[in-house]
Motif scaffolding. Structure first.
Motif, PDB file in Angstrom:
ATOM      1  N   GLU A 367       0.792  -1.232   0.000  1.00 28.51           N
ATOM      2  CA  GLU A 367       0.000   0.000   0.000  1.00 28.51           C
ATOM      3  C   GLU A 367       0.823   1.280   0.000  1.00 28.51           C
ATOM      4  O   GLU A 367       0.288   2.345  -0.337  1.00 28.51           O
ATOM      5  N   VAL A 368       2.077   1.220   0.386  1.00 29.54           N
ATOM      6  CA  VAL A 368       2.899   2.432   0.369  1.00 29.54           C
ATOM      7  C   VAL A 368       3.473   2.609  -1.035  1.00 29.54           C
ATOM      8  O   VAL A 368       4.186   1.746  -1.548  1.00 29.54           O
ATOM      9  N   ASP A 369       3.161   3.731  -1.653  1.00 30.03           N
ATOM     10  CA  ASP A 369       3.463   3.961  -3.069  1.00 30.03           C
ATOM     11  C   ASP A 369       4.782   4.717  -3.222  1.00 30.03           C
ATOM     12  O   ASP A 369       4.817   5.865  -3.655  1.00 30.03           O
ATOM     13  N   SER A 370       5.879   4.069  -2.857  1.00 35.21           N
ATOM     14  CA  SER A 370       7.202   4.693  -2.943  1.00 35.21           C
ATOM     15  C   SER A 370       8.122   3.851  -3.806  1.00 35.21           C
ATOM     16  O   SER A 370       7.865   2.669  -4.046  1.00 35.21           O
ATOM     17  N   SER A 371       9.215   4.471  -4.261  1.00 34.42           N
ATOM     18  CA  SER A 371      10.115   3.753  -5.166  1.00 34.42           C
ATOM     19  C   SER A 371      10.886   2.647  -4.446  1.00 34.42           C
ATOM     20  O   SER A 371      11.304   1.680  -5.074  1.00 34.42           O
ATOM     21  N   SER A 372      11.081   2.778  -3.133  1.00 37.90           N
ATOM     22  CA  SER A 372      11.625   1.704  -2.304  1.00 37.90           C
ATOM     23  C   SER A 372      10.791   1.610  -1.038  1.00 37.90           C
ATOM     24  O   SER A 372      10.572   2.622  -0.359  1.00 37.90           O
ATOM     25  N   VAL A 373      10.310   0.414  -0.734  1.00 39.83           N
ATOM     26  CA  VAL A 373       9.534   0.173   0.483  1.00 39.83           C
ATOM     27  C   VAL A 373      10.224  -0.959   1.235  1.00 39.83           C
ATOM     28  O   VAL A 373      10.551  -1.996   0.652  1.00 39.83           O
ATOM     29  N   MET A 374      10.463  -0.762   2.537  1.00 36.29           N
ATOM     30  CA  MET A 374      11.353  -1.638   3.293  1.00 36.29           C
ATOM     31  C   MET A 374      10.681  -2.193   4.540  1.00 36.29           C
ATOM     32  O   MET A 374       9.800  -1.543   5.114  1.00 36.29           O
ATOM     33  N   VAL A 375      11.134  -3.356   4.961  1.00 33.80           N
ATOM     34  CA  VAL A 375      10.668  -3.985   6.196  1.00 33.80           C
ATOM     35  C   VAL A 375      11.876  -4.263   7.075  1.00 33.80           C
ATOM     36  O   VAL A 375      12.841  -4.918   6.652  1.00 33.80           O
ATOM     37  N   ASN A 376      11.837  -3.738   8.301  1.00 36.46           N
ATOM     38  CA  ASN A 376      12.843  -4.014   9.328  1.00 36.46           C
ATOM     39  C   ASN A 376      14.270  -3.707   8.890  1.00 36.46           C
ATOM     40  O   ASN A 376      15.202  -4.475   9.137  1.00 36.46           O
ATOM     41  N   THR A 377      14.436  -2.564   8.235  1.00 37.58           N
ATOM     42  CA  THR A 377      15.783  -2.135   7.874  1.00 37.58           C
ATOM     43  C   THR A 377      15.793  -0.627   7.668  1.00 37.58           C
ATOM     44  O   THR A 377      14.749   0.010   7.539  1.00 37.58           O
ATOM     45  N   SER A 378      16.991  -0.068   7.643  1.00 35.69           N
ATOM     46  CA  SER A 378      17.162   1.376   7.544  1.00 35.69           C
ATOM     47  C   SER A 378      16.922   1.877   6.132  1.00 35.69           C
ATOM     48  O   SER A 378      17.327   1.234   5.145  1.00 35.69           O
ATOM     49  N   THR A 379      16.327   3.057   6.029  1.00 35.46           N
ATOM     50  CA  THR A 379      16.129   3.693   4.723  1.00 35.46           C
ATOM     51  C   THR A 379      17.447   4.003   4.030  1.00 35.46           C
ATOM     52  O   THR A 379      17.475   4.194   2.809  1.00 35.46           O
ATOM     53  N   ARG A 380      18.544   4.037   4.772  1.00 36.77           N
ATOM     54  CA  ARG A 380      19.850   4.336   4.186  1.00 36.77           C
ATOM     55  C   ARG A 380      20.297   3.279   3.175  1.00 36.77           C
ATOM     56  O   ARG A 380      21.230   3.502   2.406  1.00 36.77           O
ATOM     57  N   PHE A 381      19.620   2.129   3.152  1.00 39.84           N
ATOM     58  CA  PHE A 381      19.971   1.101   2.172  1.00 39.84           C
ATOM     59  C   PHE A 381      19.396   1.395   0.789  1.00 39.84           C
ATOM     60  O   PHE A 381      19.688   0.660  -0.161  1.00 39.84           O
ATOM     61  N   ALA A 382      18.587   2.434   0.641  1.00 40.81           N
ATOM     62  CA  ALA A 382      18.031   2.775  -0.675  1.00 40.81           C
ATOM     63  C   ALA A 382      19.117   3.427  -1.512  1.00 40.81           C
ATOM     64  O   ALA A 382      19.238   4.644  -1.601  1.00 40.81           O
ATOM     65  N   ASP A 383      19.915   2.595  -2.138  1.00 44.96           N
ATOM     66  CA  ASP A 383      21.135   3.053  -2.794  1.00 44.96           C
ATOM     67  C   ASP A 383      21.530   2.011  -3.833  1.00 44.96           C
ATOM     68  O   ASP A 383      21.472   0.804  -3.562  1.00 44.96           O
ATOM     69  N   GLY A 384      21.934   2.475  -4.998  1.00 42.91           N
ATOM     70  CA  GLY A 384      22.289   1.543  -6.051  1.00 42.91           C
ATOM     71  C   GLY A 384      23.419   0.605  -5.693  1.00 42.91           C
ATOM     72  O   GLY A 384      23.401  -0.582  -6.026  1.00 42.91           O
ATOM     73  N   PHE A 385      24.419   1.117  -4.974  1.00 43.61           N
ATOM     74  CA  PHE A 385      25.542   0.271  -4.560  1.00 43.61           C
ATOM     75  C   PHE A 385      25.048  -0.829  -3.632  1.00 43.61           C
ATOM     76  O   PHE A 385      25.393  -2.009  -3.789  1.00 43.61           O
ATOM     77  N   GLU A 386      24.208  -0.456  -2.643  1.00 46.23           N
ATOM     78  CA  GLU A 386      23.700  -1.441  -1.693  1.00 46.23           C
ATOM     79  C   GLU A 386      22.744  -2.430  -2.355  1.00 46.23           C
ATOM     80  O   GLU A 386      22.608  -3.569  -1.906  1.00 46.23           O
ATOM     81  N   TYR A 387      22.085  -2.014  -3.425  1.00 50.83           N
ATOM     82  CA  TYR A 387      21.167  -2.909  -4.138  1.00 50.83           C
ATOM     83  C   TYR A 387      21.894  -3.837  -5.110  1.00 50.83           C
ATOM     84  O   TYR A 387      21.267  -4.635  -5.794  1.00 50.83           O
ATOM     85  N   GLY A 388      23.204  -3.704  -5.190  1.00 53.83           N
ATOM     86  CA  GLY A 388      23.966  -4.559  -6.089  1.00 53.83           C
ATOM     87  C   GLY A 388      24.010  -4.060  -7.517  1.00 53.83           C
ATOM     88  O   GLY A 388      24.350  -4.819  -8.434  1.00 53.83           O
ATOM     89  N   LEU A 389      23.676  -2.769  -7.720  1.00 56.09           N
ATOM     90  CA  LEU A 389      23.726  -2.200  -9.059  1.00 56.09           C
ATOM     91  C   LEU A 389      25.118  -1.699  -9.410  1.00 56.09           C
ATOM     92  O   LEU A 389      25.354  -1.224 -10.513  1.00 56.09           O
ATOM     93  N   GLY A 390      26.053  -1.793  -8.482  1.00 54.41           N
ATOM     94  CA  GLY A 390      27.419  -1.320  -8.688  1.00 54.41           C
ATOM     95  C   GLY A 390      27.552   0.117  -8.265  1.00 54.41           C
ATOM     96  O   GLY A 390      28.432   0.495  -7.512  1.00 54.41           O
ATOM     97  N   ALA A 391      26.670   0.925  -8.729  1.00 60.46           N
ATOM     98  CA  ALA A 391      26.569   2.335  -8.375  1.00 60.46           C
ATOM     99  C   ALA A 391      25.221   2.778  -8.909  1.00 60.46           C
ATOM    100  O   ALA A 391      24.516   2.003  -9.549  1.00 60.46           O
ATOM    101  N   GLU A 392      24.842   3.982  -8.618  1.00 66.32           N
ATOM    102  CA  GLU A 392      23.592   4.477  -9.169  1.00 66.32           C
ATOM    103  C   GLU A 392      23.822   5.823  -9.808  1.00 66.32           C
ATOM    104  O   GLU A 392      24.717   6.575  -9.409  1.00 66.32           O
ATOM    105  N   ILE A 393      23.028   6.121 -10.796  1.00 68.42           N
ATOM    106  CA  ILE A 393      23.128   7.421 -11.442  1.00 68.42           C
ATOM    107  C   ILE A 393      22.174   8.403 -10.792  1.00 68.42           C
ATOM    108  O   ILE A 393      22.207   9.590 -11.050  1.00 68.42           O
TER     109      ILE A 393
END
Length: 426
Positions: A367-393
């Protein structure tokens, strides 16, 4: 690659020159194989390592000018290049080199009754213009992702980081040359004249997409004036909601990290929502932890009943992206009120729930309409490097083309490919 300007150069002609060169380079990049792109990325990493002291010295001069001109703490934090951030740039290049190349992948190839086969091939966007402020590491992130995804790019960094960006650009150019790729595959705009931005976003004949990274005013201007498609997010008003069933030790660790890990980033929590049954026990523990970090709390009336010294939160505080050690806190009655608050005041960037309830976690995700929605973790993980994208633009809160951290796939598109063997339509 930087182009030196003479005082008599016309900004429009200069930017057109960059655009033409980028368009030509993009045709080379489109056909460049994965091995060659990886050679360039790893060469860039080596040149950054070799120039480590030069990079940090150039950055020190930028920082000195920034302090003298009155840049605030959040912008100075974004501007700084220290040893660990140079390490992260090098690691980012190496990780992008190790990632699968999306270019040329064909999905969904299927046979049709006519005998032809139809599928979709992933291809580069072409020429990407990237406009950013303060953070010189964006120069490396942008170059690496555009290169690996087969694009050419034109990078326009902020004037406050001009020496840092020039030093990084020199390393990128050496890496391209070593791999036999055109220097114009990555061009750094040499002028700090703001007219260059206006020209870059108005050249659809040369530029296929614009990605702005910076403050809200910059992104609003580009969104308003661009004649080229834009991938963007305006705000990072991120929330953490602590549900009544939450493990309070987990909640404490997550809420403190989401706010205090770094203040000047778009994935930093700006509003904390607490379910009323846990507020009385958790709020004093959180207040003590935030006090150790020097975080100012601004709370609703229910928060102030438990913490009388907290500043009253205004209506503006609920929609504020502070990018500073300031946090809005609200006590709510259950998940419905939390989701309603996020929908009303949030920016659709990143929001998290802390809960031990499987049912409520699934509701929050749906129901939360955001580009990243998380359970039991910090919002600071919303990052291309942390997502395994290598880096983000960048991070996109748009819903068309790309959403969330934009990595390699976000810098490509798809075209239909049709395979036949002399088939004709009857």
């Amino acid at each position: 690659m930087s182009h030196a300007l003479s005082p008599g150069d016309d900004i429009g002609a200069y930017m057109a020159q960059l655009g033409q060169a980028a368009r030509q380079a993009s045709t080379v990049m489109r056909r460049t194989d994965t091995g060659c792109k990886n050679v360039a990325l790893l060469a860039m990493a080596r040149h950054l390592e070799a120039a480590r002291s030069t990079l940090i010295e150039a950055n020190a001069r930028d920082l000195e000018r920034g302090r003298a001109s009155g840049l605030d703490a959040a912008l100075l934090d974004r501007l700084e290049l220290n040893e660990s951030r140079v390490d992260a740039m090098i690691e980012g290049l190496e990780q992008v080199a190790s990632l699968p190349d999306p270019v040329g992948e064909i999905d969904g190839l299927r046979s049709r009754p006519s005998g032809i086969q139809v599928g979709q091939m992933r291809v580069p966007l072409g020429v990407i213009g990237i406009i950013y402020e303060s953070r010189p590491n964006v120069t490396v992130e942008a170059a690496s992702l555009c290169l690996k995804s087969g694009n050419a790019c034109i990078l326009r960094g902020g004037s406050e980081a001009r020496e840092s960006n020039a030093a990084i650009a020199a390393c990128i150019t050496r890496g391209l040359t070593e791999a036999g790729l055109p220097e114009a595959a990555v061009q750094v705009v040499a002028t700090t004249d703001r007219e260059a931005v206006g020209q870059l976003i108005s050249m659809p004949e040369y530029v296929d997409v614009i990605i702005p990274r910076g403050g809200k005013s910059l992104i609003e201007r580009i969104s308003r004036e661009a004649k080229v498609p834009v991938i963007k997010h305006l705000d990072g008003v991120c929330h953490v909601y602590v549900d009544a069933s939450a493990d309070l030790d987990k909640a404490l660790a997550i809420a403190v990290n989401a706010k205090t890990h770094r203040y000047g980033t778009c994935n930093t929590m700006e509003t904390l929502l607490l379910d009323s049954p846990v507020a009385e026990e958790l709020l004093p523990r959180l207040a003590a932890a935030y006090a150790e970090h020097g975080v100012e709390l601004r709370g609703c009336e229910r928060t102030r009943q438990l913490l009388p010294d907290v500043t009253v939160a205004s209506e503006a505080d609920w929609a504020a992206e502070y990018l500073a050690p300031v946090l809005a806190v609200r006590v709510v009655d259950g998940i419905d009120e939390a989701i309603e608050h996020i929908e009303r005041y949030g920016s659709h960037h990143t929001d998290a729930i802390v809960t031990e309830s499987y049912t409520l976690s699934r509701r929050f995700l749906a129901e939360v309409d955001s580009s990243s929605v998380m359970v039991n973790t910090s919002t600071r993980f919303a990052d291309g490097f942390e997502y395994g994208l290598g880096a983000e633009i960048g991070i996109s809160t748009d819903k068309l083309h790309a959403r969330g951290p934009v990595g390699l796939e976000g810098l490509t598109t798809r075209k239909y490919v049709v395979l036949g063997d002399g088939h004709v339509r009857r």
